[in-house]
Design a protein around this motif. Structure first.
Motif, PDB file in Angstrom:
ATOM      1  N   THR A 260       2.288   0.408  -0.466  1.00 26.95           N
ATOM      2  CA  THR A 260       1.622   0.846   0.755  1.00 26.95           C
ATOM      3  C   THR A 260       0.944  -0.347   1.396  1.00 26.95           C
ATOM      4  N   ARG A 262      -1.536   0.368   3.538  1.00 26.85           N
ATOM      5  CA  ARG A 262      -2.808   0.922   3.986  1.00 26.85           C
ATOM      6  C   ARG A 262      -3.984   0.256   3.271  1.00 26.85           C
ATOM      7  N   ASP A 264      -7.032   1.745   2.735  1.00 26.65           N
ATOM      8  CA  ASP A 264      -8.028   2.779   2.430  1.00 26.65           C
ATOM      9  C   ASP A 264      -8.935   2.383   1.271  1.00 26.65           C
TER      10      ASP A 264
END
Length: 287
Positions: A260, A262, A264
Protein backbone atom coordinates in the motif's frame (compact mmCIF):
# COMPACT_ATOMS: atom_id res chain seq x y z
CA UNK A 1 -13.84 9.17 32.64
CA UNK A 2 -13.41 6.67 29.81
CA UNK A 3 -12.69 2.99 30.32
CA UNK A 4 -10.54 1.27 27.70
CA UNK A 5 -10.36 -2.48 27.27
CA UNK A 6 -7.77 -4.47 25.34
CA UNK A 7 -8.37 -8.11 24.54
CA UNK A 8 -5.54 -10.65 24.39
CA UNK A 9 -3.70 -8.23 26.66
CA UNK A 10 -0.94 -10.68 27.56
CA UNK A 11 -0.19 -11.37 23.89
CA UNK A 12 2.65 -9.83 21.93
CA UNK A 13 0.50 -7.03 20.48
CA UNK A 14 -2.05 -6.55 23.26
CA UNK A 15 0.56 -6.04 25.96
CA UNK A 16 2.22 -3.34 23.85
CA UNK A 17 -1.14 -1.59 23.40
CA UNK A 18 -1.63 -1.50 27.17
CA UNK A 19 1.87 -0.05 27.50
CA UNK A 20 1.06 2.56 24.85
CA UNK A 21 -2.14 3.62 26.60
CA UNK A 22 -0.31 4.08 29.89
CA UNK A 23 2.51 5.96 28.19
CA UNK A 24 -0.07 8.33 26.73
CA UNK A 25 -1.29 9.17 30.22
CA UNK A 26 -4.33 6.93 30.66
CA UNK A 27 -4.87 6.17 34.35
CA UNK A 28 -4.08 2.47 34.92
CA UNK A 29 -7.42 1.84 36.64
CA UNK A 30 -9.16 3.02 33.45
CA UNK A 31 -7.51 0.24 31.44
CA UNK A 32 -9.06 -3.23 31.41
CA UNK A 33 -6.81 -6.08 30.31
CA UNK A 34 -9.00 -8.91 29.03
CA UNK A 35 -7.03 -12.14 29.19
CA UNK A 36 -7.68 -15.86 29.03
CA UNK A 37 -5.37 -16.57 31.99
CA UNK A 38 -5.32 -13.75 34.58
CA UNK A 39 -2.25 -15.15 36.32
CA UNK A 40 -0.23 -14.26 33.24
CA UNK A 41 -1.18 -10.61 33.76
CA UNK A 42 0.11 -10.24 37.31
CA UNK A 43 2.62 -7.65 36.12
CA UNK A 44 -0.19 -5.56 34.61
CA UNK A 45 -2.24 -5.82 37.79
CA UNK A 46 0.81 -4.67 39.77
CA UNK A 47 0.82 -1.52 37.64
CA UNK A 48 -2.80 -0.82 38.56
CA UNK A 49 -4.41 -2.16 35.37
CA UNK A 50 -7.74 -3.93 35.87
CA UNK A 51 -7.37 -7.57 34.83
CA UNK A 52 -10.46 -9.57 33.84
CA UNK A 53 -10.84 -13.10 32.55
CA UNK A 54 -12.32 -13.31 29.07
CA UNK A 55 -12.05 -16.13 26.55
CA UNK A 56 -13.03 -15.60 22.92
CA UNK A 57 -14.63 -19.05 22.91
CA UNK A 58 -16.60 -18.46 26.12
CA UNK A 59 -19.36 -15.95 25.41
CA UNK A 60 -20.47 -15.75 29.07
CA UNK A 61 -16.97 -14.82 30.24
CA UNK A 62 -16.90 -11.90 27.83
CA UNK A 63 -20.03 -10.31 29.31
CA UNK A 64 -18.27 -9.85 32.62
CA UNK A 65 -15.00 -8.85 31.02
CA UNK A 66 -16.58 -5.99 29.06
CA UNK A 67 -18.98 -4.65 31.69
CA UNK A 68 -18.65 -0.87 31.91
CA UNK A 69 -16.19 -0.63 29.01
CA UNK A 70 -16.48 2.46 26.83
CA UNK A 71 -13.90 1.69 24.14
CA UNK A 72 -12.65 -1.73 23.15
CA UNK A 73 -9.72 -3.00 21.14
CA UNK A 74 -10.46 -6.44 19.72
CA UNK A 75 -7.10 -7.98 18.91
CA UNK A 76 -7.70 -10.65 16.28
CA UNK A 77 -7.33 -14.17 17.64
CA UNK A 78 -4.52 -16.55 16.80
CA UNK A 79 -6.58 -19.69 16.18
CA UNK A 80 -6.98 -19.64 12.42
CA UNK A 81 -10.17 -21.41 11.43
CA UNK A 82 -11.98 -20.53 14.65
CA UNK A 83 -11.72 -16.77 14.58
CA UNK A 84 -15.04 -15.85 12.98
CA UNK A 85 -17.07 -17.45 15.77
CA UNK A 86 -14.65 -16.24 18.43
CA UNK A 87 -14.69 -12.66 17.20
CA UNK A 88 -18.50 -12.75 16.90
CA UNK A 89 -18.66 -13.60 20.60
CA UNK A 90 -16.65 -10.49 21.41
CA UNK A 91 -18.77 -8.30 19.14
CA UNK A 92 -21.98 -9.59 20.71
CA UNK A 93 -20.62 -9.00 24.20
CA UNK A 94 -19.57 -5.49 23.20
CA UNK A 95 -23.10 -4.81 21.98
CA UNK A 96 -24.56 -6.07 25.25
CA UNK A 97 -22.14 -3.93 27.26
CA UNK A 98 -22.97 -0.78 25.30
CA UNK A 99 -19.40 -0.24 24.13
CA UNK A 100 -19.12 3.13 22.43
CA UNK A 101 -16.24 2.34 20.05
CA UNK A 102 -14.86 -0.97 18.86
CA UNK A 103 -11.43 -1.03 17.23
CA UNK A 104 -10.42 -4.22 15.39
CA UNK A 105 -7.01 -5.36 14.17
CA UNK A 106 -7.66 -6.65 10.67
CA UNK A 107 -5.41 -7.36 7.68
CA UNK A 108 -4.03 -4.98 5.08
CA UNK A 109 -6.49 -4.73 2.16
CA UNK A 110 -8.68 -7.37 3.80
CA UNK A 111 -11.62 -6.60 1.52
CA UNK A 112 -9.74 -7.65 -1.64
CA UNK A 113 -6.79 -9.73 -0.41
CA UNK A 114 -6.21 -13.26 -1.68
CA UNK A 115 -4.33 -14.11 1.52
CA UNK A 116 -5.57 -17.24 3.31
CA UNK A 117 -5.83 -15.00 6.37
CA UNK A 118 -8.26 -12.60 4.68
CA UNK A 119 -11.60 -14.50 4.74
CA UNK A 120 -11.85 -14.55 8.53
CA UNK A 121 -10.95 -10.87 8.71
CA UNK A 122 -13.56 -10.00 6.07
CA UNK A 123 -16.20 -11.96 7.95
CA UNK A 124 -15.28 -10.23 11.21
CA UNK A 125 -15.38 -6.81 9.58
CA UNK A 126 -18.87 -7.64 8.30
CA UNK A 127 -20.02 -8.81 11.71
CA UNK A 128 -18.78 -5.56 13.23
CA UNK A 129 -20.57 -3.52 10.57
CA UNK A 130 -23.77 -5.50 11.08
CA UNK A 131 -23.60 -4.92 14.85
CA UNK A 132 -24.18 -1.20 14.47
CA UNK A 133 -21.37 -0.45 16.90
CA UNK A 134 -19.27 2.64 16.12
CA UNK A 135 -16.02 1.11 14.95
CA UNK A 136 -12.58 1.59 13.47
CA UNK A 137 -10.86 -1.06 11.37
CA UNK A 138 -7.09 -1.19 11.58
CA UNK A 139 -5.93 -3.21 8.60
CA UNK A 140 -2.42 -4.06 9.69
CA UNK A 141 0.39 -4.90 7.32
CA UNK A 142 3.14 -7.40 8.10
CA UNK A 143 5.13 -7.21 11.29
CA UNK A 144 8.83 -6.78 10.64
CA UNK A 145 9.15 -9.39 13.38
CA UNK A 146 7.60 -11.97 11.06
CA UNK A 147 11.00 -11.94 9.37
CA UNK A 148 13.45 -10.71 12.00
CA UNK A 149 12.45 -13.62 14.25
CA UNK A 150 14.20 -15.83 11.67
CA UNK A 151 17.37 -13.72 11.54
CA UNK A 152 19.51 -16.53 12.93
CA UNK A 153 18.26 -18.90 10.25
CA UNK A 154 18.97 -16.39 7.48
CA UNK A 155 22.50 -15.86 8.76
CA UNK A 156 23.12 -19.61 9.11
CA UNK A 157 21.88 -20.48 5.62
CA UNK A 158 23.00 -17.31 3.86
CA UNK A 159 19.61 -16.86 2.23
CA UNK A 160 16.06 -15.66 2.61
CA UNK A 161 13.93 -18.28 0.90
CA UNK A 162 10.49 -17.40 -0.41
CA UNK A 163 8.05 -17.41 -3.28
CA UNK A 164 7.00 -13.76 -3.23
CA UNK A 165 8.51 -12.99 -6.67
CA UNK A 166 9.72 -9.71 -5.18
CA UNK A 167 6.23 -8.57 -4.31
CA UNK A 168 6.30 -5.53 -2.07
CA UNK A 169 5.47 -5.92 1.61
CA UNK A 170 4.04 -3.09 3.67
CA UNK A 171 5.56 -3.53 7.10
CA UNK A 172 6.10 -1.94 10.47
CA UNK A 173 7.18 -2.98 13.92
CA UNK A 174 4.72 -4.60 16.28
CA UNK A 175 5.27 -1.62 18.59
CA UNK A 176 4.19 0.79 15.86
CA UNK A 177 0.99 -1.14 15.18
CA UNK A 178 0.32 -1.17 18.93
CA UNK A 179 0.86 2.58 19.19
CA UNK A 180 -1.53 3.10 16.27
CA UNK A 181 -4.16 0.99 18.00
CA UNK A 182 -3.81 3.06 21.17
CA UNK A 183 -4.17 6.23 19.12
CA UNK A 184 -7.35 4.91 17.51
CA UNK A 185 -8.80 4.12 20.92
CA UNK A 186 -7.94 7.57 22.28
CA UNK A 187 -8.95 9.66 19.25
CA UNK A 188 -11.46 12.38 20.08
CA UNK A 189 -13.32 12.15 16.79
CA UNK A 190 -16.51 10.11 16.73
CA UNK A 191 -16.25 9.06 13.10
CA UNK A 192 -15.79 5.52 11.89
CA UNK A 193 -12.96 4.60 9.58
CA UNK A 194 -10.83 2.06 7.83
CA UNK A 195 -7.09 2.50 8.11
CA UNK A 196 -4.71 0.63 5.81
CA UNK A 197 -1.61 0.47 7.98
CA UNK A 198 1.96 0.04 6.81
CA UNK A 199 5.19 1.94 7.05
CA UNK A 200 8.13 1.06 4.85
CA UNK A 201 7.47 -1.24 1.90
CA UNK A 202 10.16 -3.75 1.01
CA UNK A 203 10.84 -6.93 -0.91
CA UNK A 204 12.66 -10.04 0.27
CA UNK A 205 15.58 -8.82 -1.84
CA UNK A 206 15.55 -5.62 0.22
CA UNK A 207 15.36 -7.69 3.39
CA UNK A 208 18.39 -9.76 2.44
CA UNK A 209 20.37 -6.65 1.50
CA UNK A 210 19.47 -4.98 4.81
CA UNK A 211 20.54 -8.05 6.78
CA UNK A 212 23.84 -8.09 4.90
CA UNK A 213 24.44 -4.40 5.56
CA UNK A 214 23.55 -4.57 9.26
CA UNK A 215 25.31 -7.82 10.17
CA UNK A 216 28.24 -7.90 7.76
CA UNK A 217 27.26 -11.44 6.75
CA UNK A 218 26.21 -11.90 3.13
CA UNK A 219 22.61 -13.02 2.82
CA UNK A 220 20.80 -13.27 -0.51
CA UNK A 221 17.17 -13.69 -1.48
CA UNK A 222 16.33 -16.97 -3.24
CA UNK A 223 12.97 -16.85 -4.94
CA UNK A 224 11.37 -20.15 -5.98
CA UNK A 225 8.03 -21.31 -7.33
CA UNK A 226 5.19 -21.74 -4.91
CA UNK A 227 5.27 -25.50 -5.36
CA UNK A 228 9.01 -25.70 -4.73
CA UNK A 229 8.60 -23.53 -1.65
CA UNK A 230 5.85 -25.78 -0.33
CA UNK A 231 7.95 -28.90 -0.88
CA UNK A 232 10.94 -27.28 0.81
CA UNK A 233 8.86 -26.36 3.86
CA UNK A 234 7.59 -29.91 4.10
CA UNK A 235 11.18 -31.11 3.86
CA UNK A 236 11.98 -28.91 6.85
CA UNK A 237 9.32 -30.65 8.92
CA UNK A 238 6.11 -28.71 8.32
CA UNK A 239 2.99 -30.77 7.73
CA UNK A 240 1.39 -30.48 4.29
CA UNK A 241 -1.42 -28.19 5.45
CA UNK A 242 0.88 -25.74 7.20
CA UNK A 243 3.36 -25.73 4.32
CA UNK A 244 0.57 -24.99 1.87
CA UNK A 245 -0.72 -22.20 4.10
CA UNK A 246 2.70 -20.54 4.32
CA UNK A 247 3.20 -20.87 0.56
CA UNK A 248 -0.21 -19.27 0.02
CA UNK A 249 0.86 -16.31 2.15
CA UNK A 250 3.80 -15.75 -0.19
CA UNK A 251 1.52 -16.10 -3.22
CA UNK A 252 -0.62 -13.33 -1.75
CA UNK A 253 2.45 -11.13 -1.38
CA UNK A 254 3.38 -11.86 -4.99
CA UNK A 255 -0.13 -10.73 -5.98
CA UNK A 256 0.45 -7.37 -4.29
CA UNK A 257 -1.90 -7.91 -1.37
CA UNK A 258 0.55 -6.57 1.23
CA UNK A 259 1.50 -3.42 -0.66
CA UNK A 260 0.00 0.00 0.00
CA UNK A 261 1.08 3.56 -0.62
CA UNK A 262 -1.26 4.95 2.01
CA UNK A 263 0.20 6.88 4.93
CA UNK A 264 -2.48 6.09 7.51
CA UNK A 265 0.02 4.58 9.94
CA UNK A 266 2.20 7.68 10.12
CA UNK A 267 -0.93 9.81 10.50
CA UNK A 268 -2.12 7.78 13.49
CA UNK A 269 1.35 7.73 15.03
CA UNK A 270 1.97 11.42 14.45
CA UNK A 271 5.46 10.49 13.24
CA UNK A 272 7.15 8.30 10.65
CA UNK A 273 6.95 4.56 11.29
CA UNK A 274 10.10 2.67 12.19
CA UNK A 275 12.22 1.29 9.36
CA UNK A 276 13.17 -2.20 8.32
CA UNK A 277 16.81 -1.43 9.05
CA UNK A 278 15.95 -0.40 12.60
CA UNK A 279 14.08 -3.67 13.07
CA UNK A 280 16.93 -5.79 11.71
CA UNK A 281 19.44 -3.89 13.80
CA UNK A 282 17.37 -4.40 16.96
CA UNK A 283 17.05 -8.12 16.28
CA UNK A 284 20.77 -8.40 15.59
CA UNK A 285 21.71 -6.63 18.81
CA UNK A 286 19.28 -8.79 20.79
CA UNK A 287 20.66 -12.04 19.40
Amino acid sequence: MTTYAVTAATGQLGRLVVDALLERGVTPSDVVAVVRTPAKADDLAARGVVVRAGDYSDRASLDGALAGVDRLLLVSGSEVGQRVAQHANVVEAAQAAGVGRLVYTSLLRADTSTSPLAPEHRATEQAIADSGLPHVLLRNGWYYENYTASLGQYLATGEVLGATHDGRIGGASRADFAAAAAAALLADDEGEGVHELAGETFTLTDLAATITEVTGTTVVSRDVTGEEYRRTLEGHGLDAGTAGFVAALDASIAAGDLHTDRTDLAALLGRPASTLREAVDAAHRAA
